[in-house]
Design a protein around this motif. Structure first.
Motif, short mmCIF file in Angstrom:
data_model
loop_
_atom_site.label_atom_id
_atom_site.label_comp_id
_atom_site.label_asym_id
_atom_site.label_seq_id
_atom_site.Cartn_x
_atom_site.Cartn_y
_atom_site.Cartn_z
N LEU A 192 136.22 -37.80 108.30
CA LEU A 192 135.53 -36.93 107.66
C LEU A 192 134.94 -35.96 108.55
O LEU A 192 134.21 -36.36 109.39
CB LEU A 192 134.56 -37.45 106.48
N VAL A 193 135.20 -34.67 108.67
CA VAL A 193 134.62 -33.78 109.44
C VAL A 193 134.05 -32.63 108.38
O VAL A 193 134.26 -32.42 107.39
CB VAL A 193 135.88 -33.08 110.17
N GLY A 194 133.12 -31.48 108.94
CA GLY A 194 132.37 -30.58 108.55
C GLY A 194 130.99 -30.47 109.15
O GLY A 194 130.44 -31.44 110.02
N PHE A 195 130.33 -29.48 108.62
CA PHE A 195 129.08 -29.03 109.41
C PHE A 195 128.10 -30.15 108.98
O PHE A 195 128.22 -31.11 108.14
CB PHE A 195 128.69 -27.88 108.80
N MET A 196 126.95 -30.16 109.69
CA MET A 196 125.83 -31.12 109.58
C MET A 196 125.16 -30.94 107.95
O MET A 196 125.32 -29.66 107.67
CB MET A 196 124.65 -30.62 110.26
N GLY A 197 125.01 -31.92 107.54
CA GLY A 197 124.53 -31.87 106.01
C GLY A 197 125.31 -31.55 105.03
O GLY A 197 125.09 -31.36 103.80
N THR A 198 126.49 -31.86 105.18
CA THR A 198 127.82 -31.76 104.14
C THR A 198 128.03 -33.11 103.39
O THR A 198 128.42 -32.96 102.21
CB THR A 198 129.02 -31.32 104.76
N GLY A 199 127.27 -34.12 103.86
CA GLY A 199 127.40 -35.47 103.07
C GLY A 199 128.46 -36.47 103.59
O GLY A 199 129.19 -37.20 103.03
N LYS A 200 129.02 -36.08 104.97
CA LYS A 200 130.17 -37.09 105.48
C LYS A 200 129.85 -38.53 105.60
O LYS A 200 130.49 -39.31 105.09
CB LYS A 200 130.18 -36.65 107.02
N TRP A 253 138.14 -32.21 105.64
CA TRP A 253 137.02 -31.15 105.91
C TRP A 253 135.96 -31.18 104.61
O TRP A 253 136.49 -30.67 103.39
CB TRP A 253 137.76 -29.72 106.24
N LEU A 254 134.85 -31.47 104.58
CA LEU A 254 134.08 -31.46 103.64
C LEU A 254 133.39 -30.01 103.63
O LEU A 254 132.50 -29.97 104.91
CB LEU A 254 132.70 -32.69 103.27
N ASP A 255 133.69 -29.22 102.82
CA ASP A 255 133.25 -27.91 102.70
C ASP A 255 132.21 -27.53 101.97
O ASP A 255 132.18 -27.18 100.76
CB ASP A 255 134.46 -26.95 102.41
N ARG A 256 130.89 -27.30 102.65
CA ARG A 256 129.70 -27.03 101.86
C ARG A 256 129.22 -25.48 102.35
O ARG A 256 129.21 -25.27 103.55
CB ARG A 256 128.57 -28.18 102.16
N PRO A 257 129.05 -24.49 101.50
CA PRO A 257 128.59 -23.36 101.89
C PRO A 257 127.22 -23.49 102.71
O PRO A 257 126.21 -24.49 102.56
CB PRO A 257 128.14 -22.53 100.51
N PHE A 258 127.12 -22.30 103.70
CA PHE A 258 125.80 -22.57 104.43
C PHE A 258 124.65 -22.67 103.72
O PHE A 258 123.63 -23.41 104.25
CB PHE A 258 125.82 -21.28 105.31
N VAL A 316 132.60 -29.12 98.46
CA VAL A 316 131.36 -29.94 98.01
C VAL A 316 130.40 -28.95 97.55
O VAL A 316 129.11 -29.03 97.35
CB VAL A 316 130.68 -30.85 98.97
N ALA A 317 130.70 -27.61 97.14
CA ALA A 317 130.00 -26.53 96.74
C ALA A 317 129.23 -26.77 95.56
O ALA A 317 127.96 -27.13 95.57
CB ALA A 317 130.61 -25.28 96.75
N GLU A 318 129.72 -26.69 94.37
CA GLU A 318 128.99 -26.93 93.07
C GLU A 318 129.24 -28.30 92.69
O GLU A 318 128.40 -28.58 91.66
CB GLU A 318 129.48 -26.02 92.13
N GLN A 319 130.13 -29.00 93.31
CA GLN A 319 130.49 -30.13 92.86
C GLN A 319 129.35 -31.40 93.56
O GLN A 319 128.73 -31.10 94.55
CB GLN A 319 131.49 -30.91 93.26
N SER A 320 129.06 -32.33 92.81
CA SER A 320 128.02 -33.43 93.54
C SER A 320 129.16 -34.13 94.29
O SER A 320 130.29 -34.20 94.19
CB SER A 320 127.41 -34.36 92.25
#
Ligand code: S3P
Length: 180
Positions: free
Chosen positions: A12-20, A106-111, A154-158
């Protein structure tokens, strides 16, 4: 349809705070696989928090330890879900290792959604600085994250619905079945 080899890992990759980490634990549970959190292993190995490692030894030392921990996790026998740190996938050597050892997600959460969580995230994350700096870091990393094999917004989804989305992709694309 691609078939996953016996010792496949899901990274699981992606920015800090995306829920990895949170999603990684849930995913490992559903698949009946082991869970490894790269940052936790680094802290255990060093006997120090990530913040302390950054402050006392610097980021390049941290990246060296991170590379070794990632390689160790990728080489374990059996399946595993591996939650990476936000920068792990942004180093070409790490990216190549992950692509060879398993499936990258990629867990993709908007900035803006990440920035909303900054107070909760900040104490354990030395790279969470001013909004302009963190936004620039986020933007500079998107091109790396886009190289992941699977993309889970993971934008609008929980997180639970992102989990169902990911389980569906793993089943349909790689024949990976959940046990629960
Ligand atoms: C980092 C992210 C952190 C941790 C370290 C560096 C980064 O992990 O590895 O603070 O470079 O983005 P999380 O993504 O789990 O916060």
């Amino acid at each position: 349809m691609e078939h996953a080899p016996p010792d496949v890992k899901v990274f699981l990759v992606g920015f800090m705070g995306t829920g990895k980490t949170t999603l990684g634990r849930l995913l490992a549970d559903r698949l009946g696989w082991e869970f490894v959190d790269v940052d936790d292993v680094i802290e255990q190995a060093e006997g120090a928090s990530i913040v302390r490692i950054f402050v006392e030894k610097g980021e390049s030392y941290f990246r060296e330890i991170e590379r070794g921990v990632l390689a160790g996790a990728a080489a374990r026998s059996g399946h595993a879900v591996i939650a990476c740190g936000g920068g792990t996938f942004c180093i070409p050597e790490n990216q190549a290792l992950m692509a060879r050892s398993g499936i990258t997600v990629w867990l993709d959460r908007p900035f803006d959604r990440i920035w909303q969580r900054r107070e909760e995230l900040a104490s354990a994350r030395p790279l969470l600085r001013s909004e302009a700096e963190v936004r620039a870091l986020y933007e500079s990393r998107l091109a790396f994250y886009q190289q992941a094999a699977l993309h889970v917004p993971v934008a609008e989804q929980s997180l639970p619905s992102a989990l169902e989305h990911l389980l569906r992709l793993l089943r349909e694309r790689f024949c990976i079945q959940s046990t629960s």
